[in-house]
Design an enzyme around this catalytic site. Structure first.
Site, mmCIF file in Angstrom:
data_model
loop_
_atom_site.group_PDB
_atom_site.id
_atom_site.type_symbol
_atom_site.label_atom_id
_atom_site.label_comp_id
_atom_site.label_asym_id
_atom_site.label_seq_id
_atom_site.Cartn_x
_atom_site.Cartn_y
_atom_site.Cartn_z
ATOM 1 N N TYR A 177 -28.493 -47.295 39.468
ATOM 2 C CA TYR A 177 -27.217 -46.591 39.595
ATOM 3 C C TYR A 177 -26.607 -46.844 40.976
ATOM 4 C CZ TYR A 177 -24.012 -42.557 39.446
ATOM 5 O OH TYR A 177 -22.906 -41.732 39.474
ATOM 6 N N ASN A 190 -14.154 -45.155 34.395
ATOM 7 C CA ASN A 190 -14.958 -43.954 34.645
ATOM 8 C C ASN A 190 -16.286 -43.954 33.882
ATOM 9 O OD1 ASN A 190 -15.320 -40.801 34.994
ATOM 10 N ND2 ASN A 190 -15.334 -41.208 32.791
ATOM 11 N N LYS A 227 -22.980 -48.625 41.862
ATOM 12 C CA LYS A 227 -21.866 -47.917 42.504
ATOM 13 C C LYS A 227 -21.491 -48.570 43.847
ATOM 14 C CE LYS A 227 -21.097 -44.924 39.255
ATOM 15 N NZ LYS A 227 -19.858 -44.951 38.481
HETATM 16 P P1 NDP Z 1 -20.693 -37.829 31.472
HETATM 17 O O1 NDP Z 1 -22.064 -38.226 31.020
HETATM 18 O O2 NDP Z 1 -20.166 -36.485 31.124
HETATM 19 O O3 NDP Z 1 -19.616 -38.894 30.984
HETATM 20 C C1 NDP Z 1 -19.848 -40.244 30.901
HETATM 21 C C2 NDP Z 1 -18.889 -40.816 29.884
HETATM 22 O O4 NDP Z 1 -19.080 -42.228 29.798
HETATM 23 C C3 NDP Z 1 -19.103 -40.239 28.496
HETATM 24 O O5 NDP Z 1 -17.866 -39.764 27.993
HETATM 25 C C4 NDP Z 1 -19.620 -41.415 27.677
HETATM 26 O O6 NDP Z 1 -19.089 -41.350 26.372
HETATM 27 C C5 NDP Z 1 -19.075 -42.609 28.438
HETATM 28 N N1 NDP Z 1 -19.909 -43.800 28.272
HETATM 29 C C6 NDP Z 1 -21.191 -43.974 28.696
HETATM 30 N N2 NDP Z 1 -21.640 -45.184 28.315
HETATM 31 C C7 NDP Z 1 -20.626 -45.786 27.645
HETATM 32 C C8 NDP Z 1 -20.484 -47.028 26.986
HETATM 33 N N3 NDP Z 1 -21.491 -47.913 26.926
HETATM 34 N N4 NDP Z 1 -19.307 -47.316 26.398
HETATM 35 C C9 NDP Z 1 -18.285 -46.415 26.407
HETATM 36 N N5 NDP Z 1 -18.362 -45.222 27.006
HETATM 37 C C10 NDP Z 1 -19.520 -44.913 27.613
HETATM 38 O O7 NDP Z 1 -20.725 -38.076 33.057
HETATM 39 P P2 NDP Z 1 -19.722 -37.691 34.241
HETATM 40 O O8 NDP Z 1 -18.438 -37.202 33.733
HETATM 41 O O9 NDP Z 1 -20.494 -36.883 35.196
HETATM 42 O O10 NDP Z 1 -19.537 -39.131 34.912
HETATM 43 C C11 NDP Z 1 -18.350 -39.888 34.822
HETATM 44 C C12 NDP Z 1 -18.349 -40.917 35.941
HETATM 45 O O11 NDP Z 1 -18.389 -40.257 37.189
HETATM 46 C C13 NDP Z 1 -19.546 -41.862 35.923
HETATM 47 O O12 NDP Z 1 -19.145 -43.166 36.287
HETATM 48 C C14 NDP Z 1 -20.452 -41.283 36.992
HETATM 49 O O13 NDP Z 1 -21.300 -42.255 37.538
HETATM 50 C C15 NDP Z 1 -19.439 -40.774 37.978
HETATM 51 N N6 NDP Z 1 -19.932 -39.759 38.884
HETATM 52 C C16 NDP Z 1 -20.261 -38.497 38.463
HETATM 53 C C17 NDP Z 1 -20.664 -37.547 39.369
HETATM 54 C C18 NDP Z 1 -20.954 -36.143 38.981
HETATM 55 O O14 NDP Z 1 -21.269 -35.349 39.876
HETATM 56 N N7 NDP Z 1 -20.864 -35.762 37.734
HETATM 57 C C19 NDP Z 1 -20.828 -37.860 40.780
HETATM 58 C C20 NDP Z 1 -20.472 -39.207 41.119
HETATM 59 C C21 NDP Z 1 -20.046 -40.101 40.197
HETATM 60 P P3 NDP Z 1 -19.943 -41.687 25.035
HETATM 61 O O15 NDP Z 1 -21.252 -40.964 25.140
HETATM 62 O O16 NDP Z 1 -19.060 -41.248 23.927
HETATM 63 O O17 NDP Z 1 -20.110 -43.170 25.058
#
Ligand code: NDP
Length: 250
Positions: free
Chosen positions: A153, A88, A157
Site C-alpha cells: 500500500y 479514488n 501511494k
Molecule cells: P473503502 O474500502 O470504503 O472504498 C474503496 C472503494 O474502492 C470501494 O467503493 C470499492 O468498491 C472500490 N474498489 C476497490 N477495488 C476496486 C476495483 N478493483 N475496481 C473498482 N473499484 C474498486 O475505502 P476508503 O473510502 O477508506 O478509501 C478510498 C481511498 O482513500 C483509497 O484509495 C484509500 O487508499 C484512500 N485513503 C483512505 C484513508 C482512510 O482513512 N479511509 C486514508 C488515506 C487514503 P467495490 O468493492 O464495489 O469494488
C-alpha cells in the site's frame, strides 16, 4: 445515461462507498453528472439512490486493466465528454513484511497504481480532444511517512504522489490540472478494518493528530470539489493533506 451539455461530467472510481461516495455526493449536489465505478453493483445502486439524479453507475473491476479502455469509451459514448477524473478506488492489506507474498504485492499494485495509470491514460486522450480537464488522485499518509505492515500500500501511494507530479508537468501545459489529496485517518470501512483490531495503532493515530479526532469522508469530498473547481484554477501538481494535522504532528 444522459448527455446534458450544460453540466460537467465526472468519474469517481470507488464512488460506491467511503471517501469515494462522499466525493460523488458533493459533485452530484454541485450539479456535476457523476459516474461512480466499482465492482459491486448493489453497492453502486444504493449509493446512486442516496446521491440522487446526477449520479450514474458503471460496474467495472479496475484490476482487469484491459476492461478500462472500454469503460472510458462507454462514458464518452453516453455523456459526450469527461471533465473530471477522481482516482479514488483502492485496497489495503495489513500484514507483517515477511508474510507478504509476491501475489499479494502485485494485487495491491494492480488496483492502486496500474489501474490509476491505465484509466488516466484513457481519460487524458479524451481530455486532450476537449482541450482540458481535471484529475485528482487519492494518496495517503502512507506516502508522507513510514507506516509498518502496509508495504505494498505504501509503495503504491508513494508512486501516486510521483505520478501526480509527473502528470502535472506534462499535462498542465495542455490545460489538464493534476493534483492529489492525502487523506489523514478518515472514518470508513478501510480504517475500521485497519484500526479496530489494533488499539496500539489507533492510539498512535490520535496522539499524532493535532486536531485529536478522525476526519469524515465529507472532508475529503469538500477538498475534491475545491480542486475540481475554478477556485483552484492555478493549482496543479500538489499533494494536499486533509488530515487534521496528522502529517505534521509530533
Ligand atoms: P473503502 O474500502 O470504503 O472504498 C474503496 C472503494 O474502492 C470501494 O467503493 C470499492 O468498491 C472500490 N474498489 C476497490 N477495488 C476496486 C476495483 N478493483 N475496481 C473498482 N473499484 C474498486 O475505502 P476508503 O473510502 O477508506 O478509501 C478510498 C481511498 O482513500 C483509497 O484509495 C484509500 O487508499 C484512500 N485513503 C483512505 C484513508 C482512510 O482513512 N479511509 C486514508 C488515506 C487514503 P467495490 O468493492 O464495489 O469494488
Amino acid at each position: 445515461m444522459m448527455n446534458d451539455q450544460n453540466k460537467k461530467v465526472a468519474i469517481v472510481t470507488g464512488g460506491g462507498s467511503g471517501i469515494g461516495f462522499a466525493i460523488a455526493e458533493k459533485f452530484a449536489n454541485a450539479n456535476i453528472q457523476t459516474i461512480i465505478v466499482g465492482r459491486d453493483e448493489k453497492k453502486l445502486q444504493s449509493a446512486k439512490e442516496k446521491a440522487g439524479p446526477n449520479c450514474f453507475i458503471m460496474q467495472c473491476d479496475l484490476s482487469n486493466l484491459t476492461e478500462i479502455p472500454v469503460l472510458i469509451e462507454n462514458v464518452v459514448a453516453g455523456f459526450g465528454r469527461i471533465d473530471i477524473l477522481v482516482n479514488n478506488a483502492g485496497i489495503n492489506m495489513k500484514k507483517d513484511f515477511t508474510e507478504v507474498t509476491d501475489a499479494d504485492f502485485q494485487s495491491i499494485l494492480t488496483t492502486n497504481l496500474c489501474s490509476v495509470f491505465a484509466i488516466s491514460r484513457e481519460v487524458v486522450k479524451q481530455m486532450l480532444i476537449q482541450g482540458g480537464g481535471n484529475i485528482i488522485n487519492i494518496s495517503s499518509m502512507a506516502a508522507q511517512y513510514g507506516l509498518p505492515k502496509v508495504i505494498a500500500y505504501s509503495a503504491t501511494k508513494t508512486a501516486i504522489d510521483g505520478m501526480t507530479r509527473a502528470m502535472a508537468t506534462e499535462l498542465s501545459p495542455k490545460g489538464i490540472r493534476v493534483n492529489a489529496i492525502a487523506p489523514g485517518f478518515i472514518k470508513t470501512d478501510m480504517t475500521a478494518k485497519a484500526l479496530d483490531s489494533d488499539p496500539e495503532r489507533k492510539s498512535k493515530v490520535f496522539s499524532r493528530t493535532p486536531m485529536g479526532y478522525m476526519g469524515e469522508p465529507a472532508d475529503i469530498g469538500d477538498a475534491a470539489l475545491f480542486l475540481a473547481s475554478d477556485a483552484a484554477k492555478y493549482i496543479t501538481g500538489i499533494v494536499l493533506p486533509v488530515d487534521g494535522g496528522n502529517s505534521i504532528g509530533f
